[in-house]
Scaffold this active site. Structure first.
Site, PDB file in Angstrom:
ATOM      1  N   TYR A  58      -4.962 -12.603  13.193  1.00 42.98           N
ATOM      2  CA  TYR A  58      -4.536 -11.379  12.529  1.00 42.98           C
ATOM      3  C   TYR A  58      -5.667 -10.382  12.456  1.00 42.98           C
ATOM      4  CZ  TYR A  58      -4.247  -8.277   8.425  1.00 42.98           C
ATOM      5  OH  TYR A  58      -4.172  -6.956   7.419  1.00 42.98           O
ATOM      6  N   LEU A  63       0.833  -1.248  -0.089  1.00 44.64           N
ATOM      7  CA  LEU A  63      -0.120   0.006  -0.138  1.00 44.64           C
ATOM      8  C   LEU A  63       0.874   1.151   0.078  1.00 44.64           C
ATOM      9  CD1 LEU A  63      -2.785   1.435   0.120  1.00 44.64           C
ATOM     10  CD2 LEU A  63      -2.767   0.949   2.710  1.00 44.64           C
ATOM     11  N   ALA A  88       2.337  -3.527   9.332  1.00 41.65           N
ATOM     12  CA  ALA A  88       1.667  -4.449   9.892  1.00 41.65           C
ATOM     13  C   ALA A  88       2.243  -5.696   9.465  1.00 41.65           C
ATOM     14  CB  ALA A  88       0.239  -4.301   9.154  1.00 41.65           C
ATOM     15  N   THR A 109      -8.479  -3.568   8.668  1.00 43.49           N
ATOM     16  CA  THR A 109      -8.974  -4.691   7.683  1.00 43.49           C
ATOM     17  C   THR A 109     -10.493  -5.107   7.860  1.00 43.49           C
ATOM     18  OG1 THR A 109      -8.543  -7.077   7.350  1.00 43.49           O
ATOM     19  CG2 THR A 109      -8.021  -6.218   9.407  1.00 43.49           C
ATOM     20  N   ASP A 110     -10.995  -5.951   6.904  1.00 36.03           N
ATOM     21  CA  ASP A 110     -12.300  -6.419   6.875  1.00 36.03           C
ATOM     22  C   ASP A 110     -12.280  -7.500   7.864  1.00 36.03           C
ATOM     23  OD1 ASP A 110     -10.548  -7.417   4.909  1.00 36.03           O
ATOM     24  OD2 ASP A 110     -12.193  -8.490   3.906  1.00 36.03           O
ATOM     25  N   LYS A 167      -5.301  -6.776  14.543  1.00 34.08           N
ATOM     26  CA  LYS A 167      -5.669  -5.544  13.806  1.00 34.08           C
ATOM     27  C   LYS A 167      -6.847  -4.737  14.773  1.00 34.08           C
ATOM     28  CE  LYS A 167      -4.309  -3.815  10.497  1.00 34.08           C
ATOM     29  NZ  LYS A 167      -3.282  -3.095  10.286  1.00 34.08           N
TER      30      LYS A 167
END
Ligand SMILES: NC(=O)c1ccc[n+]([C@@H]2O[C@H](COP(=O)([O-])OP(=O)(O)OC[C@H]3O[C@@H](n4cnc5c(N)ncnc54)[C@H](OP(=O)(O)O)[C@@H]3O)[C@@H](O)[C@H]2O)c1
Length: 291
Positions: free
Chosen positions: A125, A12, A60, A101-102, A129
């Site tokens: 994960y 990103l 991350a 994150t989703d 997050k």
């Protein structure tokens, strides 16, 4: 603005840094060797000498399956790392934009997740997050937390590249068809992050390319857009057997982002076409102009 970017070696960041620079912003890009986000003193030192207006926290530990066996490391990087970035922002009067994150959702919804839906991560994960999100909210009121999903882009391992690589090496292609989400091009997300920082309406946002699909549908679309004709078989999550559970449905609603910025994210199919065109992988230049 002056922007400090963590995780500068990642996928990103590879899109965000040029987007910031082209918009005339001054950027301090910190890779892991410049600043390990698990070390507060390193972030504080950079924050105090550069004095950013914004910290874009992108660093991350993103190996979703490995997080299941490296629990402490996942929490250290994704939880404590986000906390440290928020403390660094507070130390120099900067605002912080942290990317999440989703996978903070459990995937049981039948409608797109909104920012106020209850997080219920199913993987280490996702939980790590979520811990990072909460630390940012608690420690720095001038925060923007952006949840996105299914990223693909230049400069990082991603699903679109993996499918095209496997297709060209003649590997059998079996792709799960029972997880639904929104693929998002890092270039489009980077533009959205800069827009959100500019409007300074603090809070939590969902930002993805619009529309949704399964991984199988994404693979089929990317192969067609790249002009690659190979057999593609659908499979399911149970047959694939990955260590980390994934949400079956993790489509995110962009409505609040659209309300705040007046901008609508492009459809994921258009984003895949523009990505392949930018990478020189598109079947034809016309593909990019189809929509
Ligand atoms: N990829 C996706 O599908 C997706 C979806 C939703 C949200 N996100 C979020 O979006 C953000 C960017 O993801 P991405 O896909 O660009 O991930 P990425 O390519 O894995 O980039 C993350 C970067 O963070 C660095 N990093 C890891 N541990 C660090 C540490 N202790 N200190 C400093 N840097 C460290 C990594 O360095 P090394 O490579 O050296 O480890 C890597 O360069 C992350 O917050 C991620 O959780 C990603």
């Amino acid at each position: 603005m002056k922007a400090l970017v963590t995780g500068a070696g990642g996928m990103l960041a590879c899109s965000l840094i040029p987007v910031l620079e082209r918009a005339g912003h001054e950027v301090l890009a910190l890779g892991r060797s410049d600043a390990d986000v698990t070390r507060l003193e390193e972030l504080l030192r950079h924050a105090r000498s550069f004095r950013p207006d914004w910290i874009f926290h992108l660093a991350a530990y993103t190996k979703v399956d490995d997080c299941e066996s490296r629990h402490d490391h996942a929490y250290l990087v994704n939880g404590v790392g986000a906390r440290n970035a928020a403390l660094a922002a507070s130390s120099c009067g900067a605002a912080i934009l942290a990317v999440s994150t989703d996978y903070v959702f459990d995937g049981t919804s039948a409608v797109p997740y909104r920012e106020y839906h209850t997080a219920a991560p199913r993987s280490v994960y996702g939980a790590s997050k979520w811990a990072g999100e909460q630390a940012v909210r608690e420690l720095e009121p001038r925060h923007i937390v952006v949840r996105s999903s299914w990223l693909f882009g230049h400069g990082g391992a991603n699903f679109v590249d993996t499918i095209l690589r496997k297709a060209s090496s003649g590997e059998r292609l079996r792709v799960v068809d029972d997880q639904r989400g929104s693929p998002t091009w890092t270039h489009d997300l980077a533009g959205a992050l800069v827009r959100l920082a500019a409007v300074r309406q603090f809070g939590t946002y969902h930002v993805t390319n619009s529309g949704d699909c399964t991984w199988f549908e994404l693979a089929a679309y990317a192969l067609a857009a790249a002009g690659v004709k190979v057999p593609l078989e659908p499979t399911d999550t149970a047959a694939y057997g990955r260590p980390a559970p994934r949400p079956a449905y993790s489509v995110l609603s962009n409505q609040l982002y659209e309300h705040a910025t007046g901008h609508r994210m492009a459809h994921w199919q258009e984003a895949v076409e523009r990505y392949l065109l930018a990478e020189g992988r598109s079947a034809s230049a016309e593909a990019a102009g189809r929509r």
